[in-house]
Each structure stands twice: as structure tokens, then as C-alpha cells.
Write a protein that holds these residues in place. Sequence first.
Motif, PDB file in Angstrom:
ATOM      1  N   GLY A 146       0.646  -1.346   0.048  1.00 29.12           N
ATOM      2  CA  GLY A 146       0.043   0.231  -0.011  1.00 29.12           C
ATOM      3  C   GLY A 146       0.792   1.374   0.057  1.00 29.12           C
ATOM      4  O   GLY A 146       0.467   2.313   0.214  1.00 29.12           O
ATOM      5  N   PHE A 147       2.044   1.188  -0.015  1.00 31.72           N
ATOM      6  CA  PHE A 147       2.954   2.324  -0.602  1.00 31.72           C
ATOM      7  C   PHE A 147       2.858   3.042  -1.738  1.00 31.72           C
ATOM      8  O   PHE A 147       3.361   2.306  -2.880  1.00 31.72           O
ATOM      9  CB  PHE A 147       4.311   2.304   0.322  1.00 31.72           C
ATOM     10  N   GLY A 148       2.679   4.116  -1.990  1.00 30.71           N
ATOM     11  CA  GLY A 148       2.639   4.871  -3.278  1.00 30.71           C
ATOM     12  C   GLY A 148       4.224   5.235  -3.621  1.00 30.71           C
ATOM     13  O   GLY A 148       5.059   5.135  -2.849  1.00 30.71           O
ATOM     14  N   SER A 149       4.140   5.408  -5.094  1.00 30.32           N
ATOM     15  CA  SER A 149       5.432   5.709  -5.721  1.00 30.32           C
ATOM     16  C   SER A 149       6.054   7.049  -5.010  1.00 30.32           C
ATOM     17  O   SER A 149       7.478   7.283  -5.030  1.00 30.32           O
ATOM     18  CB  SER A 149       5.432   5.943  -7.182  1.00 30.32           C
ATOM     19  N   ASP A 150       5.156   7.955  -4.542  1.00 33.82           N
ATOM     20  CA  ASP A 150       5.974   9.078  -3.987  1.00 33.82           C
ATOM     21  C   ASP A 150       6.491   8.781  -2.357  1.00 33.82           C
ATOM     22  O   ASP A 150       6.969   9.865  -1.989  1.00 33.82           O
ATOM     23  CB  ASP A 150       4.641  10.056  -3.868  1.00 33.82           C
ATOM     24  N   GLN A 151       6.235   7.613  -1.859  1.00 34.71           N
ATOM     25  CA  GLN A 151       6.571   7.326  -0.453  1.00 34.71           C
ATOM     26  C   GLN A 151       7.673   6.485  -0.669  1.00 34.71           C
ATOM     27  O   GLN A 151       8.330   6.287   0.332  1.00 34.71           O
ATOM     28  CB  GLN A 151       5.443   6.665   0.339  1.00 34.71           C
ATOM     29  N   VAL A 152       8.183   5.990  -1.751  1.00 33.91           N
ATOM     30  CA  VAL A 152       9.264   4.991  -1.909  1.00 33.91           C
ATOM     31  C   VAL A 152      10.348   5.352  -2.917  1.00 33.91           C
ATOM     32  O   VAL A 152      10.171   5.825  -4.089  1.00 33.91           O
ATOM     33  CB  VAL A 152       8.666   3.435  -2.421  1.00 33.91           C
ATOM     34  N   THR A 153      11.351   5.216  -2.546  1.00 30.81           N
ATOM     35  CA  THR A 153      12.801   5.705  -3.436  1.00 30.81           C
ATOM     36  C   THR A 153      13.637   4.333  -3.362  1.00 30.81           C
ATOM     37  O   THR A 153      13.967   4.055  -2.013  1.00 30.81           O
ATOM     38  CB  THR A 153      13.444   7.050  -2.841  1.00 30.81           C
ATOM     39  N   LEU A 154      14.020   3.658  -4.306  1.00 30.53           N
ATOM     40  CA  LEU A 154      14.817   2.472  -4.253  1.00 30.53           C
ATOM     41  C   LEU A 154      16.126   2.925  -5.219  1.00 30.53           C
ATOM     42  O   LEU A 154      15.821   3.490  -6.110  1.00 30.53           O
ATOM     43  CB  LEU A 154      14.029   1.520  -4.697  1.00 30.53           C
ATOM     44  N   HIS A 155      17.129   2.463  -4.646  1.00 27.75           N
ATOM     45  CA  HIS A 155      18.372   2.570  -5.471  1.00 27.75           C
ATOM     46  C   HIS A 155      19.047   1.503  -5.751  1.00 27.75           C
ATOM     47  O   HIS A 155      19.143   0.337  -4.983  1.00 27.75           O
ATOM     48  CB  HIS A 155      19.462   3.463  -4.563  1.00 27.75           C
ATOM     49  N   HIS A 156      19.521   1.136  -7.040  1.00 26.83           N
ATOM     50  CA  HIS A 156      20.185   0.033  -7.387  1.00 26.83           C
ATOM     51  C   HIS A 156      21.612   0.490  -7.329  1.00 26.83           C
ATOM     52  O   HIS A 156      22.190   0.935  -8.063  1.00 26.83           O
ATOM     53  CB  HIS A 156      19.759  -0.527  -8.934  1.00 26.83           C
ATOM     54  N   GLY A 157      22.121  -0.140  -6.145  1.00 19.81           N
ATOM     55  CA  GLY A 157      23.738   0.122  -5.871  1.00 19.81           C
ATOM     56  C   GLY A 157      24.171  -0.392  -4.641  1.00 19.81           C
ATOM     57  O   GLY A 157      23.450  -1.098  -3.994  1.00 19.81           O
TER      58      GLY A 157
END
Length: 308
Positions: A146-157
Motif C-alpha cells: 500500500g505504499f505509493g510511488s511518492d513514498q518509496v525511493t529505491l536505489h540499485h547500488g
Amino acid sequence: MIQPSAAPPPFSPFFFYNATFEPQEVMRRHAATGLVPNPQRLTNFLGVLIDPRFFPSLLDNRAGEVEGVPIPANWHADIAEWGAALRAVDLAGDSFTVIELGCGWGCWLNNTGVAARRLGKRPQLIGVEGDKGHLAFARQSTAENGFGSDQVTLHHGIAAARGGVALFPRQHQAGEQWGLEAVFGASAEQRQQAAAAGSHEELPMVALRDLAAPHARIDLLHIDIQGGEATLIEEALPQLQEKVAYIVVGTHSRPIEGRIMDTLHKAGWLLEIERPAILDMHHNGQRVVVDGVQGWRNPALHQPDPRR
């Protein structure tokens, strides 16, 4: 993360922790009521949905189950880690910002984010992960919970105190191996060898200061980076002092535990809970079979806790 194993015995080592608060009370208080089974997912005691394919060897045939409170432990974590992470939620204000270094499927993003949301806090979830398949799991799981894209930041690193280039092992099927170790600050020769062999992927080292920069306060920093924890804490200490209110760290050796204790004690942090790494003494001396856990509070960013 607790490695695959049988269910904890009646006198489980996971009861042997040191704490300045009551982690079992914290866990029980956060347990959700009235949970409804999802036929395609495992549901944990907080109401977090977990796709069994994330851990096929552990969660096969567990879709449709609702787990109870994991005392002393479940397939993924024990009292010390659950208690420390939820303690950080309790100490946060109206919002809750979590950074998970080595986020895998988004375990602590989802668990603490769901717990914070239930308390009416505004969650912001930031994760760093080296395995692209596991990062896809994190995208899936945060959306399903239930988390929106504005609440989640994911980094590939690869999480680090400073920028650079790291090498991360490739695996053919996400979920088969967890705990893969990165090569930090890879040399040109190492990068050439990895490229020729196809054994590793070249990834950016994501600096903690850059992750924290957009945020006034980080309520929880969860660190599980397979042996690089003490170095990161030592090198990023100024950023930790300024912005991070609580640290939960998975420790991968007794020397790492000692280094972290030395660094954070000298900097004025308070160790609120810890369980040392569990050793197997029958393989060439000793080896870690279960990571240790430490939970640290930054008193510079907290008012005195009235419950203590």
C-alpha cells in the motif's frame, strides 16, 4: 537476517538479549488484530504481505497463512531485531523516514512503514540494494503493502559512506542467495577481471550523505551490508550524528560488534538493545551462523523517553 534453519528450540538463544526497554511488549503492542489471510501471500503479525517466492526454500506452501507474534523468532528475524526496529517507530514524530541499506525484498521498509502508518505517522521509505532481482522484489512488496510511488525511493547500488564503484556478484535466480558480499572501491584490474568473467555487476557506491540529504531527519537507519557495517558507521559518523535518530545494525562478526560499540559509545550514542552474533564452534574454530543485532539511539535527536 536469520539464515535458513529449523524452528527455534524451547530454550532458544533468541531469548538471550540485553535491552533497556521491553522488546516483547513493543512487539505485542504493534501486532495487528483482525488480519484476514491472503491466499497468495504470507501475512505477518503486522499485516505485511510477503510473496513466498522471495524465499522459496523457506516459505514454500505458506501462502494463506497469518503468522503470530514472532517470539522468540520467525524465519527472518528475532526479538532483538523486531524490538529495535519497532522501537524506532515509537520514538518517531508525526512522520517516519526509514533508510534500509541492503534492503533485499524491502523487509524493514515494509515492516516499519506499515507499523508507522497504523499509528498515523507519514512513512517515507528509502532502500539501497545491489541485486536487481531483489530490488524488483522490493518494488513489488512496497506496492502490495500500500505504499505509493511518492513514498518509496529505491536505489540499485551499494551503500557506502562515500561514492565510488563496487562489484556485486551476479546470481541467476533472485531469491536463491541472500547475503552476497560486494567488493567496495573496486580497482581497475578487479573491474576488468569481473567484466571478463561475467561474475559481478559494476554498480555505483551510494553515499549515505546523498541518501539523507533531502531529509531533515532519518528516524531509522537499518544497516545489513554483509560485513561493511563498522566501516560505514566510522566513515559516515558526522552524517549519522546530524540526521539519524536510531540505528539498527546486523553485525556479521564479534570484531564488527566491538568496533561499532567503540565508535558509537565514544560519540555519545546509547545502546538500547543487543544480541551478539551466534557462533558455530565446530568448523575450523568458529563461524557466524546467525548475525548479531544492535539498536542504537542518538540522544542528540531525541527528547528523554518518559517510559524509561
